[in-house]
Design a protein around this motif. Structure first.
Motif, PDB file in Angstrom:
ATOM      1  N   LYS A   1       0.854  -1.188   0.000  1.00  0.00           N
ATOM      2  CA  LYS A   1       0.000   0.000   0.000  1.00  0.00           C
ATOM      3  C   LYS A   1       0.890   1.239   0.000  1.00  0.00           C
ATOM      4  O   LYS A   1       1.860   1.320   0.752  1.00  0.00           O
TER       5      LYS A   1
ATOM      6  N   ASN B   1      -1.724  -4.657   2.373  1.00  0.00           N
ATOM      7  CA  ASN B   1      -1.725  -3.740   3.511  1.00  0.00           C
ATOM      8  C   ASN B   1      -0.720  -4.170   4.563  1.00  0.00           C
ATOM      9  O   ASN B   1      -0.396  -3.419   5.458  1.00  0.00           O
TER      10      ASN B   1
ATOM     11  N   LYS C   1      -3.207   3.363  -2.796  1.00  0.00           N
ATOM     12  CA  LYS C   1      -3.737   3.454  -1.430  1.00  0.00           C
ATOM     13  C   LYS C   1      -4.958   2.558  -1.258  1.00  0.00           C
ATOM     14  O   LYS C   1      -5.505   2.444  -0.173  1.00  0.00           O
ATOM     15  N   ARG C   2      -5.394   1.931  -2.333  1.00  0.00           N
ATOM     16  CA  ARG C   2      -6.565   1.052  -2.316  1.00  0.00           C
ATOM     17  C   ARG C   2      -6.093  -0.383  -2.183  1.00  0.00           C
ATOM     18  O   ARG C   2      -5.509  -0.932  -3.100  1.00  0.00           O
TER      19      ARG C   2
ATOM     20  N   PHE D   1      -6.645  -5.601  -8.231  1.00  0.00           N
ATOM     21  CA  PHE D   1      -7.212  -4.677  -9.209  1.00  0.00           C
ATOM     22  C   PHE D   1      -6.901  -5.164 -10.625  1.00  0.00           C
ATOM     23  O   PHE D   1      -5.920  -5.851 -10.863  1.00  0.00           O
TER      24      PHE D   1
ATOM     25  N   CYS E   1      -9.279   5.843 -10.379  1.00  0.00           N
ATOM     26  CA  CYS E   1      -8.086   5.428  -9.645  1.00  0.00           C
ATOM     27  C   CYS E   1      -6.899   5.202 -10.577  1.00  0.00           C
ATOM     28  O   CYS E   1      -5.785   4.991 -10.127  1.00  0.00           O
TER      29      CYS E   1
ATOM     30  N   ASP F   1      -3.677   4.416  -8.187  1.00  0.00           N
ATOM     31  CA  ASP F   1      -3.753   4.821  -6.781  1.00  0.00           C
ATOM     32  C   ASP F   1      -3.501   3.606  -5.897  1.00  0.00           C
ATOM     33  O   ASP F   1      -4.385   2.775  -5.699  1.00  0.00           O
TER      34      ASP F   1
END
Length: 136
Positions: A36, A120, A90-91, A95, A65, A88
């Motif tokens: 992250k 994370n 931070k998600r 993905f 994003c 991004d």
């Protein structure tokens, strides 16, 4: 004789229309598993293999994003171009996103993809480092 001339004219027109082409080194970029907040910028590199300049009119991403950046100038025959993509990070989680390119190339609409997993967790190396520093 008229039909032969008509066929020849149609052939030349279709050949000149198909003169802009590009070839991407990769059409999918796999980020793999990253942490992250890691650097989310990647670059798609392509070469103009046609005999006319390629103009990228616009690029659209599948969500907010993912932010693509197109080349501002035409890419001349034989030259390389780049499309920068920022995701991004931070998600947290997996993905898979698409980036759609609109250009004057033979394939006027081209879809590229990015994918990966945002973790994370703290890596074991960071945990070991934190433990060894606290013992001092």
């Amino acid at each position: 004789m008229k039909s032969l001339t008509s066929i020849l004219v149609l052939f030349l027109i279709s050949f000149s229309i198909n003169a802009q082409e590009f070839k991407f080194e990769k059409e999918t970029i796999n980020y793999g598993k990253i942490n992250k907040g890691a650097d989310g910028e990647r670059i798609f590199t392509f070469t103009n293999i046609g005999d006319q300049p390629i103009i990228i009119k616009r690029i659209q991403s599948s969500c907010g994003c993912t932010v693509p950046k197109k080349p501002e100038k035409p890419i001349m025959p034989g030259e390389k171009g780049e499309i920068k993509v920022s995701y991004d990070t931070k998600r947290v989680g997996g993905f898979s996103k698409s980036i759609t390119i609109f250009s004057n190339a033979t394939e006027a609409i081209k879809v590229l993809r990015i994918k990966g997993i945002i973790s994370n967790g703290v890596s074991l190396e960071k945990e070991k480092s934190m433990l060894s520093n606290s013992e001092i």
